[in-house]
Design a protein around this motif. Structure first.
Motif, PDB file in Angstrom:
ATOM      1  N   ILE A  28      18.345  27.551  39.773  1.00  0.00           N
ATOM      2  CA  ILE A  28      17.104  28.285  39.500  1.00  0.00           C
ATOM      3  C   ILE A  28      16.289  27.504  38.475  1.00  0.00           C
ATOM      4  O   ILE A  28      16.827  26.684  37.733  1.00  0.00           O
ATOM      5  CB  ILE A  28      17.378  29.707  38.962  1.00  0.00           C
ATOM      6  N   MET A  53      15.159  33.024  31.854  1.00  0.00           N
ATOM      7  CA  MET A  53      15.326  33.180  33.298  1.00  0.00           C
ATOM      8  C   MET A  53      14.066  33.785  33.917  1.00  0.00           C
ATOM      9  O   MET A  53      13.352  34.532  33.249  1.00  0.00           O
ATOM     10  CB  MET A  53      16.511  34.092  33.599  1.00  0.00           C
ATOM     11  N   ASN A  56      12.285  37.574  38.415  1.00  0.00           N
ATOM     12  CA  ASN A  56      12.814  38.122  39.661  1.00  0.00           C
ATOM     13  C   ASN A  56      14.344  38.133  39.725  1.00  0.00           C
ATOM     14  O   ASN A  56      14.922  38.617  40.691  1.00  0.00           O
ATOM     15  CB  ASN A  56      12.251  37.369  40.867  1.00  0.00           C
ATOM     16  N   LEU A  57      15.021  37.627  38.699  1.00  0.00           N
ATOM     17  CA  LEU A  57      16.485  37.688  38.677  1.00  0.00           C
ATOM     18  C   LEU A  57      16.929  39.027  38.109  1.00  0.00           C
ATOM     19  O   LEU A  57      16.283  39.574  37.219  1.00  0.00           O
ATOM     20  CB  LEU A  57      17.061  36.578  37.794  1.00  0.00           C
ATOM     21  N   SER A  60      20.637  39.969  33.250  1.00  0.00           N
ATOM     22  CA  SER A  60      21.885  39.285  32.922  1.00  0.00           C
ATOM     23  C   SER A  60      22.052  39.312  31.409  1.00  0.00           C
ATOM     24  O   SER A  60      21.076  39.399  30.667  1.00  0.00           O
ATOM     25  CB  SER A  60      21.867  37.842  33.438  1.00  0.00           C
TER      26      SER A  60
END
Length: 99
Positions: A28, A53, A56-57, A60
């Protein structure tokens, strides 16, 4: 993205992108930003590089990387999931040409 915004590290279009490989092997693109300071327990480190990040992840957990941990000698007890850190005077940086 949400946590980055909470700590004042919202990435900007001009911030460089880095390719990260996730545990499942996916690659990614993330934004590389510098956070003014990060505190863990009694320890604070200034000017820490962080990868943010993409939005759209799925959520986490934040992870401490070597940009923070290089300032400490540390050990992780895998049985108790306990991190023990001791601050060192200056971070160990590789000599030119070494990784």
């Amino acid at each position: 993205f949400k946590m980055a915004a909470e700590i004042g590290a919202s990435p900007k279009a001009a911030d460089p992108e880095v390719t990260l490989v996730l545990a499942d092997g996916r690659e990614i693109l993330a934004k590389l930003v510098t956070v003014t300071s990060i505190r863990v327990g009694k320890f604070t480190v200034e000017k820490v590089e962080c990868a943010v990040m993409p939005e759209n992840l799925p959520e986490s957990a934040p992870s401490l990387g070597m940009s923070f941990l290089k300032n400490f000698s540390f050990k992780i007890d895998s049985d108790t999931s306990k991190l023990t850190m001791t601050k060192i005077d200056s971070p160990t940086t590789p000599m030119k040409g070494q990784k």
